[in-house]
Scaffold this active site. Structure first.
Site, PDB file in Angstrom:
ATOM      1  N   CYS A  94      39.818  43.921  38.418  1.00 27.93           N
ATOM      2  CA  CYS A  94      39.260  43.725  39.769  1.00 27.93           C
ATOM      3  C   CYS A  94      39.535  44.911  40.684  1.00 27.93           C
ATOM      4  O   CYS A  94      38.678  45.740  40.886  1.00 27.93           O
ATOM      5  CB  CYS A  94      39.706  42.444  40.468  1.00 27.93           C
ATOM      6  SG  CYS A  94      38.945  42.363  42.115  1.00 27.93           S
ATOM      7  N   HIS A 119      42.664  34.253  49.402  1.00 31.75           N
ATOM      8  CA  HIS A 119      41.600  33.656  50.215  1.00 31.75           C
ATOM      9  C   HIS A 119      41.341  32.204  49.791  1.00 31.75           C
ATOM     10  O   HIS A 119      40.932  31.383  50.597  1.00 31.75           O
ATOM     11  CB  HIS A 119      40.288  34.440  50.067  1.00 31.75           C
ATOM     12  CG  HIS A 119      40.257  35.751  50.802  1.00 31.75           C
ATOM     13  ND1 HIS A 119      41.002  36.010  51.931  1.00 31.75           N
ATOM     14  CD2 HIS A 119      39.539  36.884  50.582  1.00 31.75           C
ATOM     15  CE1 HIS A 119      40.735  37.243  52.360  1.00 31.75           C
ATOM     16  NE2 HIS A 119      39.861  37.792  51.549  1.00 31.75           N
ATOM     17  N   CYS A 151      45.377  39.622  43.665  1.00 29.95           N
ATOM     18  CA  CYS A 151      44.363  40.192  44.565  1.00 29.95           C
ATOM     19  C   CYS A 151      44.207  39.286  45.783  1.00 29.95           C
ATOM     20  O   CYS A 151      44.459  38.095  45.716  1.00 29.95           O
ATOM     21  CB  CYS A 151      43.035  40.299  43.814  1.00 29.95           C
ATOM     22  SG  CYS A 151      41.619  40.800  44.821  1.00 29.95           S
ATOM     23  N   SER A 202      41.641  38.098  47.051  1.00 30.09           N
ATOM     24  CA  SER A 202      40.662  37.014  46.856  1.00 30.09           C
ATOM     25  C   SER A 202      41.342  35.734  46.379  1.00 30.09           C
ATOM     26  O   SER A 202      40.921  34.633  46.738  1.00 30.09           O
ATOM     27  CB  SER A 202      39.581  37.419  45.861  1.00 30.09           C
ATOM     28  OG  SER A 202      38.886  38.545  46.337  1.00 30.09           O
ATOM     29  N   HIS A 226      42.146  36.578  38.651  1.00 32.47           N
ATOM     30  CA  HIS A 226      40.889  37.175  38.160  1.00 32.47           C
ATOM     31  C   HIS A 226      41.040  38.664  37.861  1.00 32.47           C
ATOM     32  O   HIS A 226      40.043  39.357  37.740  1.00 32.47           O
ATOM     33  CB  HIS A 226      39.783  36.947  39.204  1.00 32.47           C
ATOM     34  CG  HIS A 226      40.015  37.664  40.498  1.00 32.47           C
ATOM     35  ND1 HIS A 226      40.914  37.213  41.438  1.00 32.47           N
ATOM     36  CD2 HIS A 226      39.490  38.813  40.997  1.00 32.47           C
ATOM     37  CE1 HIS A 226      40.915  38.054  42.459  1.00 32.47           C
ATOM     38  NE2 HIS A 226      40.078  39.033  42.214  1.00 32.47           N
TER      39      HIS A 226
HETATM   40  P1  CND Z   1      44.936  43.475  50.951  1.00 34.94           P
HETATM   41  O1  CND Z   1      45.331  42.293  51.731  1.00 34.94           O
HETATM   42  O2  CND Z   1      45.916  44.094  50.007  1.00 34.94           O
HETATM   43  O3  CND Z   1      44.426  44.643  51.935  1.00 34.94           O
HETATM   44  C1  CND Z   1      43.787  44.392  53.150  1.00 34.94           C
HETATM   45  C2  CND Z   1      44.271  45.421  54.181  1.00 34.94           C
HETATM   46  O4  CND Z   1      43.574  45.191  55.399  1.00 34.94           O
HETATM   47  C3  CND Z   1      45.760  45.331  54.501  1.00 34.94           C
HETATM   48  O5  CND Z   1      46.365  46.598  54.326  1.00 34.94           O
HETATM   49  C4  CND Z   1      45.813  44.870  55.957  1.00 34.94           C
HETATM   50  O6  CND Z   1      46.884  45.434  56.687  1.00 34.94           O
HETATM   51  C5  CND Z   1      44.477  45.381  56.474  1.00 34.94           C
HETATM   52  N1  CND Z   1      43.979  44.647  57.650  1.00 34.94           N
HETATM   53  C6  CND Z   1      44.054  43.323  57.902  1.00 34.94           C
HETATM   54  N2  CND Z   1      43.468  43.024  59.067  1.00 34.94           N
HETATM   55  C7  CND Z   1      43.027  44.200  59.583  1.00 34.94           C
HETATM   56  C8  CND Z   1      42.326  44.548  60.766  1.00 34.94           C
HETATM   57  N3  CND Z   1      41.975  43.623  61.666  1.00 34.94           N
HETATM   58  N4  CND Z   1      42.009  45.850  60.968  1.00 34.94           N
HETATM   59  C9  CND Z   1      42.368  46.801  60.070  1.00 34.94           C
HETATM   60  N5  CND Z   1      43.033  46.515  58.926  1.00 34.94           N
HETATM   61  C10 CND Z   1      43.340  45.236  58.681  1.00 34.94           C
HETATM   62  O7  CND Z   1      43.613  43.029  50.174  1.00 34.94           O
HETATM   63  P2  CND Z   1      42.894  43.635  48.853  1.00 34.94           P
HETATM   64  O8  CND Z   1      42.878  45.111  48.929  1.00 34.94           O
HETATM   65  O9  CND Z   1      43.422  42.937  47.658  1.00 34.94           O
HETATM   66  O10 CND Z   1      41.411  43.058  49.091  1.00 34.94           O
HETATM   67  C11 CND Z   1      40.647  43.510  50.186  1.00 34.94           C
HETATM   68  C12 CND Z   1      39.401  42.651  50.339  1.00 34.94           C
HETATM   69  O11 CND Z   1      38.569  42.846  49.196  1.00 34.94           O
HETATM   70  C13 CND Z   1      39.697  41.155  50.414  1.00 34.94           C
HETATM   71  O12 CND Z   1      38.841  40.538  51.348  1.00 34.94           O
HETATM   72  C14 CND Z   1      39.372  40.689  49.012  1.00 34.94           C
HETATM   73  O13 CND Z   1      39.047  39.315  48.981  1.00 34.94           O
HETATM   74  C15 CND Z   1      38.180  41.565  48.728  1.00 34.94           C
HETATM   75  C16 CND Z   1      37.765  41.615  47.286  1.00 34.94           C
HETATM   76  C17 CND Z   1      36.414  41.805  47.019  1.00 34.94           C
HETATM   77  C18 CND Z   1      35.983  41.841  45.718  1.00 34.94           C
HETATM   78  C19 CND Z   1      34.539  42.107  45.410  1.00 34.94           C
HETATM   79  O14 CND Z   1      34.145  42.033  44.238  1.00 34.94           O
HETATM   80  N6  CND Z   1      33.733  42.447  46.413  1.00 34.94           N
HETATM   81  C20 CND Z   1      36.890  41.674  44.682  1.00 34.94           C
HETATM   82  N7  CND Z   1      38.186  41.464  44.952  1.00 34.94           N
HETATM   83  C21 CND Z   1      38.642  41.475  46.234  1.00 34.94           C
HETATM   84 ZN    ZN Z   2      39.785  40.733  43.409  1.00 36.21          ZN
END
Ligand code: CND
Ligand code: ZN
Ligand code: ZN
Length: 375
Positions: free
Chosen positions: A175, A52, A47, A49, A68
């Protein structure tokens, strides 16, 4: 020979410092103490995260074993554990559910006060670690640390799931799927006939789309700078997809025009401050709801004109899709088994655990949605 009560030597991916690749190491995994569970990992997703942490935007003590989003089988349990037993299929929970804190007792709250996201201690609940490598204690991550052949978790951080479930798929319920799906159906509470905008079409954002569709949204607009993500987004329910780079005007204005004054629901699923503001601004000013799902960069703030909220917009966020983890994960696995939602389209790559650095390269290059690492 039984491993119960003994230290297990096995392979794990250790992150020694930020901005460096994982190093596959032999680690020692101590037996579970009271109220803890030792798990043999079967499959783990990758993921953003976790990435990150590597980039330094999510701070947790290092060296650590990250991961996770996983599923495995209970190897042994500590004293007092009653909810799982050796041999059970389980999903480790990065958001625990202690059932005793104010949040757990509240009908809506899910961000249990025992979550390590609150403290960043990098330990189990008793403040110590069960991992050692080259004589050094290695930190846990979010109480799960799934990038290891064996891990130890607290009983409040694990859910027993259907014995028939395919672990190399349902690991995503740990997740990505749950976080996205719940953000739509439980946090945003998307309504039938509504218009939704989803910023970020990775594994979590696509799961938001699955949730918006399940909730009966009429229009789902996917927003991403990587057009390679559009096809899958449409397959899963997006009715239109746009790239901010194709427009001269700000994307929030484009979305307001497309929706005749603002979308009903917007979701930020990237983890950037600028897109969080754009997502907030693109939703309708009197009744729109904007949900922050992406994890923002460490210690950064947004400033906003409160007029954006005064008219009645709602701005919210959630971890793990707002789901109370131990209550909900077994039900979500049952729903998957009953074919109520798909996971296969989210899994673009399957690799052996040792190729973990390759899996992160695929994520960073935008070529993968979810890579599942198998042990
Ligand atoms: P992933 O990197 O696969 O997806 C992110 C997408 O965003 C990609 O398709 C990128 O091309 C796109 N992107 C990047 N920059 C831009 C921009 N400026 N404008 C438009 N699109 C853009 O990530 P993921 O799907 O695994 O995770 C997404 C987020 O969710 C990430 O920040 C992660 O840390 C978070 C997350 C949150 C939680 C929670 O519990 N809230 C749990 N896990 C992950
Ligand atoms: Zn996650
Ligand atoms: Zn709690």
């Amino acid at each position: 020979m039984s491993t119960v009560g003994k230290v297990i030597k096995c392979k794990a991916a250790v992150l020694w410092e930020i901005k460096k690749p994982f190093s596959i190491e032999e680690v020692e995994v101590a037996p579970p103490k009271a109220n803890e569970v030792r798990i043999k990992m079967v499959a783990t997703g990758v993921c953003r995260s976790d990435d990150h942490v590597i980039s330094g935007s999510l701070v947790t003590p290092l060296p650590a074993i990250l991961g996770h989003e996983a599923a495995g089988i209970v190897e042994s349990i500590g004293e007092g554990v009653t909810t799982v037993k050796p041999g059970d299929k389980v999903i480790p929970l990065f958001t625990p559910q202690c059932r005793n804190c104010n949040v757990c007792k509240h009908p809506e709250g899910n961000f249990c006060l025992k979550s390590d996201l609150n403290f960043s201690r990098g330990t189990l609940q008793d403040g110590t670690t069960r991992f050692t490598c080259r004589g050094k204690p290695i930190h846990h991550f979010l109480g799960t640390s799934t990038f290891s052949q064996y891990t130890v978790v607290d009983e409040i951080s694990v859910a027993k799931i259907d014995a028939a479930s395919p672990l190399e798929k349902v690991c995503l319920i740990g997740c990505g799927f749950t976080t996205g799906y719940g953000s739509a159906v439980k946090v945003g509470k998307v309504t039938p006939g509504s218009t939704c905008a989803v910023f970020g079409l990775g594994g979590v954002g696509l799961s938001v789309i699955i949730g918006c569709k399940a909730a009966g949204a009429a229009r789902i607009i996917g927003v991403d700078i990587n057009k390679g993500k559009f096809e899958k987004a449409k397959e899963l329910g997006a009715t239109e997809c746009i790239s901010p780079q194709d427009f001269k005007k700000p994307i929030e204005e484009v979305l307001q025009e497309m929706s005749g004054g603002g979308v009903d629901f917007s979701f930020e699923v990237i983890g950037r401050l600028d897109t969080m503001m754009a997502a907030l601004s693109c939703c309708q000013g009197a009744y729109g709801v904007s949900v922050i799902v992406g994890v923002p960069p460490d210690s950064q703030n947004l400033s906003l004109n409160p007029m954006l909220l005064l008219g009645g917009r709602t701005w919210k966020g959630a971890v793990f899709g707002g789901f109370k983890s131990r209550d909900s994960v077994p039900k979500l696995v049952a729903d998957f088994m009953a074919k109520k939602f798909p996971l296969d389209p989210l899994i673009t790559h399957v690799l052996p655990f040792e190729k973990i650095n390759e899996a992160f390269d695929l994520l960073r290059s935008g070529k993968s949605i979810r890579t599942v690492l198998t042990f």
